[in-house]
Design an enzyme around this catalytic site. Structure first.
Site, PDB file in Angstrom:
ATOM      1  N   PHE A  40     119.979 -44.989   9.616  1.00 46.81           N
ATOM      2  CA  PHE A  40     120.975 -45.670  10.420  1.00 46.81           C
ATOM      3  C   PHE A  40     122.310 -44.946  10.409  1.00 46.81           C
ATOM      4  O   PHE A  40     122.950 -44.770  11.428  1.00 46.81           O
ATOM      5  CB  PHE A  40     121.194 -47.082   9.862  1.00 46.81           C
ATOM      6  CG  PHE A  40     120.597 -48.148  10.737  1.00 46.81           C
ATOM      7  CD1 PHE A  40     120.085 -47.855  11.980  1.00 46.81           C
ATOM      8  CD2 PHE A  40     120.572 -49.462  10.308  1.00 46.81           C
ATOM      9  CE1 PHE A  40     119.551 -48.832  12.796  1.00 46.81           C
ATOM     10  CE2 PHE A  40     120.042 -50.454  11.108  1.00 46.81           C
ATOM     11  CZ  PHE A  40     119.535 -50.140  12.344  1.00 46.81           C
ATOM     12  N   ARG A  41     122.737 -44.573   9.189  1.00 44.67           N
ATOM     13  CA  ARG A  41     124.148 -44.211   9.042  1.00 44.67           C
ATOM     14  C   ARG A  41     124.426 -42.725   8.903  1.00 44.67           C
ATOM     15  O   ARG A  41     125.574 -42.321   8.926  1.00 44.67           O
ATOM     16  CB  ARG A  41     124.741 -44.977   7.853  1.00 44.67           C
ATOM     17  CG  ARG A  41     124.835 -46.444   8.160  1.00 44.67           C
ATOM     18  CD  ARG A  41     125.361 -47.289   7.035  1.00 44.67           C
ATOM     19  NE  ARG A  41     125.401 -48.662   7.468  1.00 44.67           N
ATOM     20  CZ  ARG A  41     124.337 -49.451   7.573  1.00 44.67           C
ATOM     21  NH1 ARG A  41     123.149 -48.997   7.233  1.00 44.67           N
ATOM     22  NH2 ARG A  41     124.444 -50.690   8.004  1.00 44.67           N
ATOM     23  N   GLN A 106     113.422 -52.068   2.849  1.00 41.70           N
ATOM     24  CA  GLN A 106     114.183 -52.497   4.026  1.00 41.70           C
ATOM     25  C   GLN A 106     113.574 -51.868   5.269  1.00 41.70           C
ATOM     26  O   GLN A 106     113.993 -52.164   6.376  1.00 41.70           O
ATOM     27  CB  GLN A 106     115.634 -52.022   3.905  1.00 41.70           C
ATOM     28  CG  GLN A 106     116.361 -52.562   2.698  1.00 41.70           C
ATOM     29  CD  GLN A 106     117.751 -51.931   2.591  1.00 41.70           C
ATOM     30  OE1 GLN A 106     118.700 -52.411   3.186  1.00 41.70           O
ATOM     31  NE2 GLN A 106     117.861 -50.866   1.830  1.00 41.70           N
ATOM     32  N   ILE A 108     110.898 -50.588   8.202  1.00 42.96           N
ATOM     33  CA  ILE A 108     110.051 -51.341   9.119  1.00 42.96           C
ATOM     34  C   ILE A 108     108.926 -50.463   9.641  1.00 42.96           C
ATOM     35  O   ILE A 108     108.241 -50.823  10.586  1.00 42.96           O
ATOM     36  CB  ILE A 108     110.917 -51.874  10.295  1.00 42.96           C
ATOM     37  CG1 ILE A 108     111.687 -50.724  10.958  1.00 42.96           C
ATOM     38  CG2 ILE A 108     111.899 -52.945   9.795  1.00 42.96           C
ATOM     39  CD1 ILE A 108     112.520 -51.153  12.174  1.00 42.96           C
ATOM     40  N   ASP A 109     108.745 -49.275   8.997  1.00 44.17           N
ATOM     41  CA  ASP A 109     107.832 -48.284   9.557  1.00 44.17           C
ATOM     42  C   ASP A 109     106.424 -48.301   8.972  1.00 44.17           C
ATOM     43  O   ASP A 109     105.542 -47.567   9.432  1.00 44.17           O
ATOM     44  CB  ASP A 109     108.435 -46.873   9.394  1.00 44.17           C
ATOM     45  CG  ASP A 109     108.830 -46.564   7.942  1.00 44.17           C
ATOM     46  OD1 ASP A 109     108.193 -47.082   6.995  1.00 44.17           O
ATOM     47  OD2 ASP A 109     109.801 -45.797   7.740  1.00 44.17           O
ATOM     48  N   HIS A 126     112.734 -56.574   6.064  1.00 37.81           N
ATOM     49  CA  HIS A 126     113.193 -56.585   7.457  1.00 37.81           C
ATOM     50  C   HIS A 126     112.031 -56.495   8.442  1.00 37.81           C
ATOM     51  O   HIS A 126     112.218 -56.104   9.587  1.00 37.81           O
ATOM     52  CB  HIS A 126     114.180 -55.445   7.688  1.00 37.81           C
ATOM     53  CG  HIS A 126     115.441 -55.585   6.882  1.00 37.81           C
ATOM     54  ND1 HIS A 126     116.290 -54.547   6.603  1.00 37.81           N
ATOM     55  CD2 HIS A 126     115.993 -56.669   6.276  1.00 37.81           C
ATOM     56  CE1 HIS A 126     117.304 -54.980   5.859  1.00 37.81           C
ATOM     57  NE2 HIS A 126     117.135 -56.258   5.639  1.00 37.81           N
ATOM     58  N   CYS A 137     104.712 -69.179  17.745  1.00 32.91           N
ATOM     59  CA  CYS A 137     103.497 -69.529  16.977  1.00 32.91           C
ATOM     60  C   CYS A 137     103.069 -68.427  16.011  1.00 32.91           C
ATOM     61  O   CYS A 137     102.095 -68.579  15.297  1.00 32.91           O
ATOM     62  CB  CYS A 137     102.355 -69.909  17.918  1.00 32.91           C
ATOM     63  SG  CYS A 137     101.638 -68.496  18.802  1.00 32.91           S
ATOM     64  N   SER A 201     121.966 -46.840   1.766  1.00 34.83           N
ATOM     65  CA  SER A 201     123.418 -46.810   1.587  1.00 34.83           C
ATOM     66  C   SER A 201     123.882 -48.035   0.796  1.00 34.83           C
ATOM     67  O   SER A 201     125.019 -48.096   0.357  1.00 34.83           O
ATOM     68  CB  SER A 201     124.108 -46.757   2.951  1.00 34.83           C
ATOM     69  OG  SER A 201     123.658 -47.832   3.757  1.00 34.83           O
ATOM     70  N   ILE A 243     115.329 -36.871  -1.511  1.00 33.79           N
ATOM     71  CA  ILE A 243     114.405 -37.794  -2.165  1.00 33.79           C
ATOM     72  C   ILE A 243     113.041 -37.166  -2.497  1.00 33.79           C
ATOM     73  O   ILE A 243     112.547 -37.294  -3.623  1.00 33.79           O
ATOM     74  CB  ILE A 243     114.205 -39.044  -1.280  1.00 33.79           C
ATOM     75  CG1 ILE A 243     115.516 -39.822  -1.209  1.00 33.79           C
ATOM     76  CG2 ILE A 243     113.073 -39.933  -1.797  1.00 33.79           C
ATOM     77  CD1 ILE A 243     115.598 -40.809  -0.078  1.00 33.79           C
TER      78      ILE A 243
HETATM   79  P1  NAD Z   1     121.124 -46.369   5.830  1.00 35.37           P
HETATM   80  O1  NAD Z   1     120.922 -45.512   7.056  1.00 35.37           O
HETATM   81  O2  NAD Z   1     122.301 -47.245   5.775  1.00 35.37           O
HETATM   82  O3  NAD Z   1     121.167 -45.435   4.544  1.00 35.37           O
HETATM   83  C1  NAD Z   1     120.246 -44.408   4.341  1.00 35.37           C
HETATM   84  C2  NAD Z   1     120.775 -43.562   3.205  1.00 35.37           C
HETATM   85  O4  NAD Z   1     119.776 -42.596   2.899  1.00 35.37           O
HETATM   86  C3  NAD Z   1     122.052 -42.788   3.560  1.00 35.37           C
HETATM   87  O5  NAD Z   1     123.029 -43.046   2.574  1.00 35.37           O
HETATM   88  C4  NAD Z   1     121.618 -41.317   3.564  1.00 35.37           C
HETATM   89  O6  NAD Z   1     122.601 -40.465   3.017  1.00 35.37           O
HETATM   90  C5  NAD Z   1     120.407 -41.338   2.670  1.00 35.37           C
HETATM   91  N1  NAD Z   1     119.396 -40.329   3.007  1.00 35.37           N
HETATM   92  C6  NAD Z   1     118.858 -40.067   4.220  1.00 35.37           C
HETATM   93  N2  NAD Z   1     117.893 -39.143   4.115  1.00 35.37           N
HETATM   94  C7  NAD Z   1     117.833 -38.787   2.809  1.00 35.37           C
HETATM   95  C8  NAD Z   1     117.051 -37.866   2.072  1.00 35.37           C
HETATM   96  N3  NAD Z   1     116.088 -37.128   2.647  1.00 35.37           N
HETATM   97  N4  NAD Z   1     117.262 -37.759   0.731  1.00 35.37           N
HETATM   98  C9  NAD Z   1     118.236 -38.484   0.129  1.00 35.37           C
HETATM   99  N5  NAD Z   1     119.004 -39.394   0.771  1.00 35.37           N
HETATM  100  C10 NAD Z   1     118.802 -39.547   2.096  1.00 35.37           C
HETATM  101  O7  NAD Z   1     119.782 -47.185   5.628  1.00 35.37           O
HETATM  102  P2  NAD Z   1     119.498 -48.539   4.822  1.00 35.37           P
HETATM  103  O8  NAD Z   1     120.376 -48.638   3.635  1.00 35.37           O
HETATM  104  O9  NAD Z   1     118.029 -48.601   4.668  1.00 35.37           O
HETATM  105  O10 NAD Z   1     119.959 -49.717   5.786  1.00 35.37           O
HETATM  106  C11 NAD Z   1     119.810 -49.692   7.133  1.00 35.37           C
HETATM  107  C12 NAD Z   1     118.800 -50.610   7.797  1.00 35.37           C
HETATM  108  O11 NAD Z   1     118.141 -49.749   8.708  1.00 35.37           O
HETATM  109  C13 NAD Z   1     117.691 -51.220   7.017  1.00 35.37           C
HETATM  110  O12 NAD Z   1     117.803 -52.560   7.206  1.00 35.37           O
HETATM  111  C14 NAD Z   1     116.390 -50.753   7.687  1.00 35.37           C
HETATM  112  O13 NAD Z   1     115.623 -51.887   8.063  1.00 35.37           O
HETATM  113  C15 NAD Z   1     116.794 -50.101   8.959  1.00 35.37           C
HETATM  114  N6  NAD Z   1     116.121 -48.834   9.322  1.00 35.37           N
HETATM  115  C16 NAD Z   1     114.839 -48.589   8.972  1.00 35.37           C
HETATM  116  C17 NAD Z   1     114.230 -47.376   9.289  1.00 35.37           C
HETATM  117  C18 NAD Z   1     112.800 -47.160   8.913  1.00 35.37           C
HETATM  118  O14 NAD Z   1     112.040 -48.112   8.831  1.00 35.37           O
HETATM  119  N7  NAD Z   1     112.405 -45.928   8.632  1.00 35.37           N
HETATM  120  C19 NAD Z   1     114.962 -46.389   9.946  1.00 35.37           C
HETATM  121  C20 NAD Z   1     116.312 -46.665  10.306  1.00 35.37           C
HETATM  122  C21 NAD Z   1     116.887 -47.898   9.985  1.00 35.37           C
END
Ligand code: NAD
Length: 255
Positions: A40-41, A106, A108-109, A126, A137, A201, A243
């Protein structure tokens, strides 16, 4: 954080994982970026392109529903074609070893399940975007026929059983959190001795409340994330690293 500091952190995490009797893994969008799904961010993340559609708007506005399905199918291939990466596989290995009681996500994939973690071990806070359901339903629907009809003539899906609105099985902003999943996550956070927050985050509440709850009730809190998070000050160990390589090294599953 220097490479040496991150390495020392990974070595520490390895020890913690070995001595933990009950670990909870908590994941965010960051764990799936190495599978090609943007978070997301981060720069280029989903929020730099779209403002989220609020649940109330989805319920009351046909235009919002149409926009919601348009976005869904614009990004559908990315999620549908994604495969678990080293981070998911390292977590699946920890679950196989028997010390991880739950993976709270969190995301959804559906990639934790795809990596081999049993469905009943994954708590989806989520929801899930790989299928749809009726908001009235709860009947579940495959996305393929919905997609075909939408792309053909913008048809919005309605439930064949009750006429209710159909939406992806995700929890939108403004939508109630799923009760059973929230309750189970709380129980897991209270019962674990190690809580591992990965790729989040830690700013989206109430989900981000679980790491703090675990820490308050005596668990060791570890955060693995590329950049600082909202809860670093609380953590016993913070590893700022990618990660997949970090978890691969901490679990001996790197290839
Ligand atoms: P976020 O985007 O707020 O934070 C993701 C964090 O992961 C960031 O701080 C980023 O720096 C870090 N990051 C990204 N790639 C990385 C890597 N390879 N190694 C280390 N760090 C890494 O996401 P959030 O905290 O999960 O919250 C956002 C919401 O977005 C959640 O509610 C989620 O449901 C939704 N979301 C889900 C997906 C998915 O299902 N894959 C994708 C986008 C958003």
């Amino acid at each position: 954080m220097s490479i040496a500091t991150a390495r020392a952190g990974v070595a520490k995490l390895r020890q913690m994982l070995t001595s933990s009797r009950r670990t909870v893994v908590f994941t965010g969008a960051g764990i799936s970026t190495e599978s090609g799904i943007p978070d997301f961010r981060s720069p280029g993340g989903i929020w730099s392109k779209y403002r989220p559609i609020d649940f109330q708007d989805f319920m009351t506005s046909e235009a919002a529903r149409r926009e919601s399905w348009r976005r869904k199918f614009a990004t559908h291939e990315t999620v549908a074609g994604a495969e678990p990466n080293h981070g998911h596989l390292a977590i699946a290995e920890l679950v196989r070893r028997g010390t991880v009681s739950a993976v709270i996500t969190q995301n959804i994939d559906g990639l934790h399940q795809a990596s081999g973690v049993r469905k009943d071990r994954v708590i989806e806070l989520h929801g899930n975007t790989t299928y749809a359901h009726c908001l009235n339903c709860r009947r579940e629907y495959d996305l393929d026929p919905i997609r075909k009809a939408f792309l053909a003539n913008q048809t919005l899906p309605v439930c064949g059983a009750c006429g209710g609105l159909i939406k992806t099985a995700t929890v939108s902003f403004g939508q109630a959190m799923p009760e059973a999943e929230m309750r189970r996550s709380k129980e897991e956070a209270l019962a674990c001795d190690l809580f591992l927050a990965i790729g989040s985050s830690l700013v989206v509440y109430p989900a981000a409340g679980f790491p703090a709850l675990a820490k308050d009730s005596g668990a060791t809190l570890v955060i693995v994330n590329r950049e600082p998070t909202g809860l670093d000050d609380l953590a016993d160990l913070v590893i700022n690293a990618e990660i997949g390589p970090a978890l691969g090294a901490a679990t001996d599953t790197s290839r």
